[in-house]
Design a protein around this motif. Structure first.
Motif, PDB file in Angstrom:
ATOM      1  N   LYS A 150     100.849 -10.181  36.582  1.00 10.16           N
ATOM      2  CA  LYS A 150     102.000 -10.810  37.239  1.00 10.16           C
ATOM      3  C   LYS A 150     101.509 -12.080  37.930  1.00 10.16           C
ATOM      4  O   LYS A 150     100.955 -12.947  37.273  1.00 10.16           O
ATOM      5  CB  LYS A 150     102.671  -9.801  38.173  1.00 10.16           C
ATOM      6  N   ALA A 210     102.150  -3.935  43.545  1.00 18.77           N
ATOM      7  CA  ALA A 210     101.912  -4.506  42.211  1.00 18.77           C
ATOM      8  C   ALA A 210     102.386  -5.944  42.059  1.00 18.77           C
ATOM      9  O   ALA A 210     101.688  -6.778  41.496  1.00 18.77           O
ATOM     10  CB  ALA A 210     102.553  -3.631  41.144  1.00 18.77           C
ATOM     11  N   ALA A 211     103.602  -6.233  42.569  1.00 19.64           N
ATOM     12  CA  ALA A 211     104.198  -7.553  42.295  1.00 19.64           C
ATOM     13  C   ALA A 211     104.101  -8.479  43.511  1.00 19.64           C
ATOM     14  O   ALA A 211     104.782  -9.497  43.550  1.00 19.64           O
ATOM     15  CB  ALA A 211     105.656  -7.369  41.881  1.00 19.64           C
ATOM     16  N   ALA A 254      96.110  -5.552  32.396  1.00 21.07           N
ATOM     17  CA  ALA A 254      95.050  -5.307  33.374  1.00 21.07           C
ATOM     18  C   ALA A 254      95.680  -5.182  34.748  1.00 21.07           C
ATOM     19  O   ALA A 254      96.805  -5.631  34.984  1.00 21.07           O
ATOM     20  CB  ALA A 254      94.026  -6.441  33.356  1.00 21.07           C
ATOM     21  N   TYR A 266     110.917   5.456  42.834  1.00 22.56           N
ATOM     22  CA  TYR A 266     111.123   4.304  41.970  1.00 22.56           C
ATOM     23  C   TYR A 266     110.681   4.587  40.550  1.00 22.56           C
ATOM     24  O   TYR A 266     110.271   5.706  40.227  1.00 22.56           O
ATOM     25  CB  TYR A 266     110.450   3.067  42.550  1.00 22.56           C
ATOM     26  N   TYR A 316     108.169   3.989  38.930  1.00 21.87           N
ATOM     27  CA  TYR A 316     106.755   4.247  38.619  1.00 21.87           C
ATOM     28  C   TYR A 316     106.317   5.638  39.067  1.00 21.87           C
ATOM     29  O   TYR A 316     105.132   5.971  39.018  1.00 21.87           O
ATOM     30  CB  TYR A 316     105.865   3.144  39.201  1.00 21.87           C
ATOM     31  N   GLY A 326      96.406  -2.033  34.194  1.00 25.22           N
ATOM     32  CA  GLY A 326      97.673  -2.358  34.838  1.00 25.22           C
ATOM     33  C   GLY A 326      97.862  -1.555  36.109  1.00 25.22           C
ATOM     34  O   GLY A 326      97.115  -0.598  36.380  1.00 25.22           O
ATOM     35  N   ALA A 327      98.869  -1.941  36.901  1.00 25.27           N
ATOM     36  CA  ALA A 327      99.124  -1.247  38.167  1.00 25.27           C
ATOM     37  C   ALA A 327      99.587   0.183  37.921  1.00 25.27           C
ATOM     38  O   ALA A 327      99.262   1.093  38.685  1.00 25.27           O
ATOM     39  CB  ALA A 327     100.166  -2.013  38.978  1.00 25.27           C
ATOM     40  N   SER A 328     100.342   0.367  36.862  1.00 21.42           N
ATOM     41  CA  SER A 328     100.821   1.707  36.566  1.00 21.42           C
ATOM     42  C   SER A 328      99.637   2.657  36.305  1.00 21.42           C
ATOM     43  O   SER A 328      99.599   3.783  36.814  1.00 21.42           O
ATOM     44  CB  SER A 328     101.755   1.632  35.352  1.00 21.42           C
ATOM     45  N   SER A 343      99.241  -5.584  40.095  1.00 26.92           N
ATOM     46  CA  SER A 343      99.279  -5.797  38.660  1.00 26.92           C
ATOM     47  C   SER A 343      98.431  -7.032  38.331  1.00 26.92           C
ATOM     48  O   SER A 343      98.473  -8.022  39.054  1.00 26.92           O
ATOM     49  CB  SER A 343     100.734  -6.015  38.235  1.00 26.92           C
ATOM     50  N   THR A 366     107.675  -7.582  32.545  1.00 25.21           N
ATOM     51  CA  THR A 366     106.817  -6.988  31.523  1.00 25.21           C
ATOM     52  C   THR A 366     107.424  -7.143  30.132  1.00 25.21           C
ATOM     53  O   THR A 366     106.719  -7.461  29.174  1.00 25.21           O
ATOM     54  CB  THR A 366     106.573  -5.502  31.854  1.00 25.21           C
ATOM     55  N   ASP A 374     101.486   0.720  46.693  1.00 21.62           N
ATOM     56  CA  ASP A 374     101.746   0.011  45.442  1.00 21.62           C
ATOM     57  C   ASP A 374     102.322  -1.361  45.783  1.00 21.62           C
ATOM     58  O   ASP A 374     103.489  -1.481  46.137  1.00 21.62           O
ATOM     59  CB  ASP A 374     102.730   0.810  44.583  1.00 21.62           C
ATOM     60  N   PHE A 383     105.645   2.376  48.671  1.00 24.19           N
ATOM     61  CA  PHE A 383     106.044   1.309  47.730  1.00 24.19           C
ATOM     62  C   PHE A 383     106.246   0.057  48.561  1.00 24.19           C
ATOM     63  O   PHE A 383     107.203  -0.052  49.316  1.00 24.19           O
ATOM     64  CB  PHE A 383     107.313   1.750  46.987  1.00 24.19           C
TER      65      PHE A 383
HETATM   66  C1  LIG Z   1     105.048  -4.201  37.751  1.00 21.35           C
HETATM   67  C2  LIG Z   1     104.902  -3.056  38.665  1.00 21.35           C
HETATM   68  C3  LIG Z   1     104.095  -1.957  38.337  1.00 21.35           C
HETATM   69  C4  LIG Z   1     103.406  -1.832  36.997  1.00 21.35           C
HETATM   70  O1  LIG Z   1     102.472  -2.828  36.793  1.00 21.35           O
HETATM   71  P1  LIG Z   1     101.717  -2.931  35.390  1.00 21.35           P
HETATM   72  O2  LIG Z   1     100.574  -3.833  35.689  1.00 21.35           O
HETATM   73  O3  LIG Z   1     102.702  -3.504  34.422  1.00 21.35           O
HETATM   74  O4  LIG Z   1     101.310  -1.556  35.004  1.00 21.35           O
HETATM   75  C5  LIG Z   1     103.971  -0.936  39.250  1.00 21.35           C
HETATM   76  N1  LIG Z   1     104.598  -0.981  40.439  1.00 21.35           N
HETATM   77  C6  LIG Z   1     105.397  -2.015  40.799  1.00 21.35           C
HETATM   78  C7  LIG Z   1     106.044  -2.006  42.131  1.00 21.35           C
HETATM   79  C8  LIG Z   1     105.568  -3.091  39.922  1.00 21.35           C
HETATM   80  O5  LIG Z   1     106.335  -4.119  40.280  1.00 21.35           O
END
Ligand SMILES: *Cc1c(COP(=O)(O)O)cnc(C)c1O
Length: 412
Positions: free
Chosen positions: A238, A212-213, A246, A147, A149, A104-106, A235, A54, A210, A183
Motif C-alpha cells: 500500500k 495495514a493501510a 509483501a 472486520y 480480516y 502481506g498484512a493479512s 501492508s 488490492t 493492525d 484495528f
Molecule cells: C489492506 C489491509 C490488510 C491486508 O493487507 P495485505 O497486505 O493485502 O494482506 C489487512 N488489514 C487492513 C486494515 C488492511 O487495510
C-alpha cells in the motif's frame, strides 16, 4: 567443417557477441528483449485514480524497488539467512525489537496470532488450527473492530471474545486469553489504544495492532510499537509501495521468532502457504529504504498539487464544487472530492465511473464514488466523485482531468 562443428562455432560466436562466457552475464542479459505480458495476454493497463486497492493491484513499486527486485532475482541465497538479516535490518530502521517480512498484512495477522498461541511451546505449532483445545485461543476484540480480516486470525483456530466498554474489557480475560487485537483505522469502538495496551499488559497478554493501510505519516511505522503494542502489521504493497504480496510484522523479539516457526519454509504449519520469495523480501526492504527517504511534507505537497491540477481543469463544469480532503487515519493523504449540479450535468457519479473505466486509457476512480460509504475515513460520496491521486504516475493527473471534463461536459 562438419555441421556440428559449424553450429558449435556459431554458438560460441553468439555467446561472445552477447558478452562472453565467464563473468559477463549482465551484458548477455541486456540483450534480452522485454515482452509486455499485459499486452501479450490482452490485459488492460489502467490509470489508478482510486488508491491502494488490492483488487486494482494496489500500488506500483518505485524504480529503486523494481531494480532491487530485479537484482535479487538473479542470485539464489540461503533463505534463512535472508529472512534473519532482512528482519534485523528492518527492525533497526523501524525502531522495533524485531521484524519479519510476511506475504502481506493479512499473513502477518495469521503468523502473529500463531506466535501468540505457540510462544514458549514450539511443539504446539503443528496443532494449529484444529487441535487447539489444550491451548490458549481466545482473542479479545472490540465489537466495533470486527472486520474483513477476522479470518486471518481465526485461521489459527482462535476465536473472538467481543467487548464494548472498558469495564467489559477488564472482565473478559480468562486463562484462555491469548491476544488482544486492535484495528487501528476502526471507525467504531470506545477503548483507546493506550487503554487497550495497558489492560492487556496488566493481564500479561500480548496485543496486536493492525495498521495495514496507515502510512503516511511515515512515523506511524514506529508509533505503535513504541506505544507498547507487542505486534504491529503494515501492508507492504500500500503506501510503502513495496511488492503487493509483501507485508511487515513488527514487534517483540520472542513473538517474531515464534511467528517464524509457523511460516514458510516450515511444513505442517498454518503459514506454509504464505511463502515470501527472495524477490519480495528484498523488495520490501528496498521499499522501506525508499519510503524513509521521502518526507511527509513532500508527499502531501505532491498529492495536493495533483489534486489541484485536476480541480483547476474542471472549473467550467456547471455547479461544480471541488474539495481536497484528507481522511483521518487510513489513506491519510489528499483526495479530491467533486460535486456538480446534477440538474445541469445529467450523469450520475456511478455512471461517470463507468464512463472513465470504458475510456482509453481506462481510468479507475475511487470505488467510494457514488456510494454512501467507502473504506475507512472516506466521506459519503453518494452524490460525488472521489479521485484518489496518490497512485497516479507522473503526467496521469492531466489525463484524468481531461477525461473527467469531457465526460461531465458531454452530459450538459
Ligand atoms: C489492506 C489491509 C490488510 C491486508 O493487507 P495485505 O497486505 O493485502 O494482506 C489487512 N488489514 C487492513 C486494515 C488492511 O487495510
Amino acid at each position: 567443417m562438419t555441421k556440428t562443428r559449424r553450429s558449435f562455432f556459431s554458438w560460441t560466436r553468439n555467446l561472445m557477441a552477447a558478452g562472453g562466457v565467464a563473468g559477463l552475464a549482465p551484458a548477455a542479459e541486456a540483450a534480452v528483449p522485454t515482452v509486455d505480458y499485459y499486452d501479450k495476454l490482452g490485459v488492460t493497463k489502467i490509470i489508478n485514480a482510486a488508491g491502494t486497492y488490492t483488487a486494482l493491484t494496489a500500488s506500483t513499486m518505485p524504480p529503486q524497488v523494481r531494480a532491487a527486485v530485479e537484482a535479487a532475482a538473479k542470485s539464489p541465497v540461503r533463505l534463512a539467512e535472508l529472512q534473519q538479516k532482512s528482519g534485523e535490518y528492518i527492525a533497526s530502521r523501524l525502531k522495533c525489537e524485531a521484524a519479519m517480512v510476511t506475504a502481506g498484512a493479512s499473513s502477518a495477522l495469521t503468523l502473529g496470532t500463531a506466535a501468540c498461541m505457540t510462544v514458549g511451546n514450539r511443539a504446539a505449532v503443528a496443532l494449529l488450527p484444529l487441535e487447539v483445545s489444550g491451548l490458549k485461543n481466545e482473542v479479545i476484540i472490540q465489537k466495533g473492530h470486527r472486520y474483513g480480516y477476522d479470518h486471518a486470525i481465526s485461521n489459527c483456530g482462535a476465536r473472538f471474545v467481543e467487548v464494548e466498554t472498558l469495564d467489559d474489557y477488564e472482565k473478559a480475560f480468562t486463562p484462555k486469553t491469548v491476544m488482544c487485537h486492535f484495528f487501528n483505522a476502526a471507525e467504531h469502538g470506545q477503548i483507546s489504544r493506550e487503554d487497550w495496551v495497558r489492560v492487556a499488559h496488566a493481564h500479561g497478554v500480548p496485543c496486536f495492532n493492525d495498521a495495514a493501510a496507515d502510512v503516511p505519516p511515515i512515523s506511524n511505522l514506529w508509533a505503535y510499537t513504541l506505544m507498547g503494542f507487542d505486534l504491529v502489521t503494515f501492508s507492504g504493497g500500500k503506501g510503502i509501495r513495496g511488492p503487493q504480496n509483501a507485508g511487515l510484522l513488527l514487534g517483540r523479539k520472542d513473538l517474531i521468532e515464534a511467528a517464524t516457526w509457523s511460516s514458510s519454509p516450515r511444513d505442517e504449519t498454518v503459514g506454509r502457504g504464505m511463502k515470501v520469495a527472495k524477490e519480495q523480501i528484498v523488495g520490501m526492504v528496498a521499499a522501506i529504504d525508499w519510503f524513509l527517504s521521502q518526507t511527509d511534507e513532500g508527499m502531501q505537497a505532491e498529492f495536493r498539487a495533483r489534486a489541484e491540477r485536476i480541480a483547476a481543469r474542471l472549473k467550467d463544469v456547471p455547479g461544480i464544487t471541488r474539495e481536497i480532503f484528507v481522511p483521518p487515519l487510513a489513506n491519510a493523504i489528499p483526495h479530491l472530492l467533486i460535486r456538480y449540479d446534477q440538474s445541469k450535468v445529467r450523469i450520475k457519479p456511478l455512471d461517470v465511473s463507468a464512463a472513465m473505466r470504458a475510456g482509453t486509457p481506462s481510468i479507475e476512480l475511487n470505488p467510494a464514488t457514488g456510494r454512501r460509504s467507502g473504506s475507512a475515513g472516506l466521506p459519503n460520496a453518494q452524490d460525488a466523485l472521489i479521485v484518489g491521486v496518490w497512485m497516479l504516475q507522473p503526467g496521469e493527473d492531466i489525463i484524468v482531468a481531461n477525461k473527467l471534463r469531457e465526460v461531465l461536459l458531454k452530459a450538459t
